[in-house]
Design an enzyme around this catalytic site. Sequence first.
Site, PDB file in Angstrom:
ATOM      1  CE  LYS A 241      60.834  48.230  58.838  1.00  0.00           C
ATOM      2  NZ  LYS A 241      61.648  48.511  57.644  1.00  0.00           N
TER       3      LYS A 241
ATOM      4  CD  GLU B  36      74.124  49.658  69.984  1.00  0.00           C
ATOM      5  OE1 GLU B  36      74.911  50.617  69.833  1.00  0.00           O
ATOM      6  OE2 GLU B  36      74.152  48.918  70.980  1.00  0.00           O
TER       7      GLU B  36
ATOM      8  CB  CYS C 202      77.353  52.437  62.886  1.00  0.00           C
ATOM      9  SG  CYS C 202      77.845  50.880  63.643  1.00  0.00           S
TER      10      CYS C 202
ATOM     11  CD  GLU D 228      75.839  58.194  60.426  1.00  0.00           C
ATOM     12  OE1 GLU D 228      74.616  58.380  60.470  1.00  0.00           O
ATOM     13  OE2 GLU D 228      76.392  57.184  60.888  1.00  0.00           O
TER      14      GLU D 228
HETATM   15  P1  NAD Z   1      67.251  54.223  59.105  1.00  0.00           P
HETATM   16  O1  NAD Z   1      67.096  54.815  60.444  1.00  0.00           O
HETATM   17  O2  NAD Z   1      66.817  55.018  57.928  1.00  0.00           O
HETATM   18  O3  NAD Z   1      66.413  52.862  58.999  1.00  0.00           O
HETATM   19  C1  NAD Z   1      66.643  51.788  59.900  1.00  0.00           C
HETATM   20  C2  NAD Z   1      65.371  50.970  60.012  1.00  0.00           C
HETATM   21  O4  NAD Z   1      64.361  51.764  60.629  1.00  0.00           O
HETATM   22  C3  NAD Z   1      64.803  50.494  58.689  1.00  0.00           C
HETATM   23  O5  NAD Z   1      64.306  49.190  58.876  1.00  0.00           O
HETATM   24  C4  NAD Z   1      63.664  51.475  58.447  1.00  0.00           C
HETATM   25  O6  NAD Z   1      62.637  50.970  57.639  1.00  0.00           O
HETATM   26  C5  NAD Z   1      63.171  51.720  59.856  1.00  0.00           C
HETATM   27  N1  NAD Z   1      62.475  52.995  60.066  1.00  0.00           N
HETATM   28  C6  NAD Z   1      62.699  54.181  59.445  1.00  0.00           C
HETATM   29  N2  NAD Z   1      61.873  55.126  59.951  1.00  0.00           N
HETATM   30  C7  NAD Z   1      61.118  54.520  60.910  1.00  0.00           C
HETATM   31  C8  NAD Z   1      60.093  54.971  61.794  1.00  0.00           C
HETATM   32  N3  NAD Z   1      59.682  56.237  61.793  1.00  0.00           N
HETATM   33  N4  NAD Z   1      59.543  54.080  62.647  1.00  0.00           N
HETATM   34  C9  NAD Z   1      59.978  52.796  62.677  1.00  0.00           C
HETATM   35  N5  NAD Z   1      60.930  52.320  61.859  1.00  0.00           N
HETATM   36  C10 NAD Z   1      61.501  53.166  60.994  1.00  0.00           C
HETATM   37  O7  NAD Z   1      68.764  53.771  58.974  1.00  0.00           O
HETATM   38  P2  NAD Z   1      69.491  53.162  57.699  1.00  0.00           P
HETATM   39  O8  NAD Z   1      69.626  54.234  56.675  1.00  0.00           O
HETATM   40  O9  NAD Z   1      68.829  51.875  57.339  1.00  0.00           O
HETATM   41  O10 NAD Z   1      70.937  52.799  58.309  1.00  0.00           O
HETATM   42  C11 NAD Z   1      71.987  53.684  58.375  1.00  0.00           C
HETATM   43  C12 NAD Z   1      72.092  54.304  59.753  1.00  0.00           C
HETATM   44  O11 NAD Z   1      72.223  53.291  60.736  1.00  0.00           O
HETATM   45  C13 NAD Z   1      73.318  55.180  59.928  1.00  0.00           C
HETATM   46  O12 NAD Z   1      72.960  56.334  60.641  1.00  0.00           O
HETATM   47  C14 NAD Z   1      74.258  54.326  60.775  1.00  0.00           C
HETATM   48  O13 NAD Z   1      75.220  55.026  61.523  1.00  0.00           O
HETATM   49  C15 NAD Z   1      73.291  53.613  61.643  1.00  0.00           C
HETATM   50  N6  NAD Z   1      73.877  52.383  62.183  1.00  0.00           N
HETATM   51  C16 NAD Z   1      74.243  52.344  63.511  1.00  0.00           C
HETATM   52  C17 NAD Z   1      74.837  51.200  64.043  1.00  0.00           C
HETATM   53  C18 NAD Z   1      75.257  51.121  65.483  1.00  0.00           C
HETATM   54  O14 NAD Z   1      75.517  50.010  65.951  1.00  0.00           O
HETATM   55  N7  NAD Z   1      75.344  52.225  66.202  1.00  0.00           N
HETATM   56  C19 NAD Z   1      75.065  50.104  63.210  1.00  0.00           C
HETATM   57  C20 NAD Z   1      74.685  50.184  61.875  1.00  0.00           C
HETATM   58  C21 NAD Z   1      74.081  51.329  61.375  1.00  0.00           C
END
Ligand code: NAD
Length: 486
Positions: free
Chosen positions: A178, A254, A288, A390
């Site tokens: 997804k 992550e 991240c 963050e």
């Molecule tokens: P997000 O959590 O909003 O979304 C990530 C994914 O999860 C998307 O595909 C979204 O549609 C899905 N999603 C959202 N709510 C959901 C739910 N309730 N159930 C299932 N799926 C759901 O994150 P984002 O805004 O896309 O990305 C930014 C975040 O990602 C930042 O917090 C960043 O630090 C983190 N990040 C972490 C790493 C790491 O390796 N630690 C790497 C990249 C990004």
Amino acid sequence: MAAKTLRNYVGGAFLPPGNTFDKISPVDGSLVAQVAEADRNTVDQAVAAARKAVDGAWGNTSVPERVALLRRIADRVEARFDDLLAAEVADTGKPLALARELDVARAVANFRAFADVTAARGLDSFLTELPDGRRALNYALRKPLGVVGIIVPWNLPLLLLTWKLAPALAGGNAVVIKPSEETPSSATLLAEICAEAGVPDGVVNVVHGFGPDSAGEWLTTHPDLDGVTFTGESATGAAIMRAVAPHVRPVSFELGGKNAAIVFADADLSRTVDGLARSIFTNTGQVCLCTERVYLQRPVFDEVVAGLADRARALRPGRPDDPSTTTGPLISLAHREKVLSYYRLAESEGATTVTGGGVPSLAGSLDRGAWIEPTLWTGLPHDARAAREEVFGPVAALIPFDTEEEATRLANDTRYGLAAAVWTRDLERGHRVAGRMRVGMSWVNTWFLRDLRSPFGGVGLSGIGREGGEHSLHFYTEPTNVCVAL
Ligand code: NAD
């Protein structure tokens, strides 16, 4: 020209689109694509297709067969490098050069790295000799985890997806991906590329949509999933944990960070300012691992602040294919609103904005994009929300310190624990402070330099488990220990 339609990929075929949503360019607000939103039935079909694959011939493939497949995928990704580059840049608006060097190049490297690690892997085995004279040979077979849900964010879409897909395939799993609703293009193309490379039908499925009440929720609550691997926000990780809890499935997370850098007065300052600027502003701060807190030893505080401010002011926003562009937009207007709310919050919490703090005025259609000014704060109190939460934008709080003890304590005083960087010429101190950071990854005199075999992940709110080399393969395989009396 009509925008293209991105469709769900299930059981080896692209499905008719049904309901669609618009993917909008963060560069200028134009329409990138219409995206088919998977309903619950489509997600069910994808999980069923993956189950059929993993219970069938795919689940019994040998390690050499899967290693060869990963290498073929890497070759096909390389052959379609420019298509993936165009897809990634269209969705994210990031500069072409960055996507070329970072995102797409790492996709190739991810498949090759996991092919190498998998090919070199042995079995855990023990010769058991008990005091009463009984002897046995123990060895642990590694079987696929099964059907794995892969949920990824928008910041490094292809890099982070292939970082999970490559070890999942190496382990013999079938997956339902997804992608983020903000970055559907490269995942759709990757499904096509996997088929070209010979991935059997049903092994890789892609469903598009959002999180709650959409494909993300249908997938994570599905009772026939064997595990979920997720990269994204910490709060989303918590929601996914609740979703999978009734079925007691393993998760690999992550999550977010509020990463610190510590600069000692003895550091090579020009190298440090270069490294800090990269770590704050790369990908418009949407990595991240990006640094959002910089602790500067007092004698070099002013000089580093001035150096970073020069770097921030020198960044050039512009179209991704313009060679003079050195910074892209944020991913969306909604995300820009979140980042701007922190710009305002920081000032209300006592920060002085050294540079930036708002929205740049750009000519033509760019003024409809999600552009933002790179920003630096001084004077932000340690307890301010802007110093603790963050932001995920091109921004850092610059904070003075006097002693090593103080810097270590301040850097570690966070509920996150993803990454840290220490800048010093005193390597003894570099090792010492880096080792004391309560994080998954700690750098000395560099940032984001990665060996794909080394553990990657976070502690606290930053995640559960580690990815990278052997660490990823642990998650994607289940051992069965066989004990044979001798
Ligand atoms: P997000 O959590 O909003 O979304 C990530 C994914 O999860 C998307 O595909 C979204 O549609 C899905 N999603 C959202 N709510 C959901 C739910 N309730 N159930 C299932 N799926 C759901 O994150 P984002 O805004 O896309 O990305 C930014 C975040 O990602 C930042 O917090 C960043 O630090 C983190 N990040 C972490 C790493 C790491 O390796 N630690 C790497 C990249 C990004």
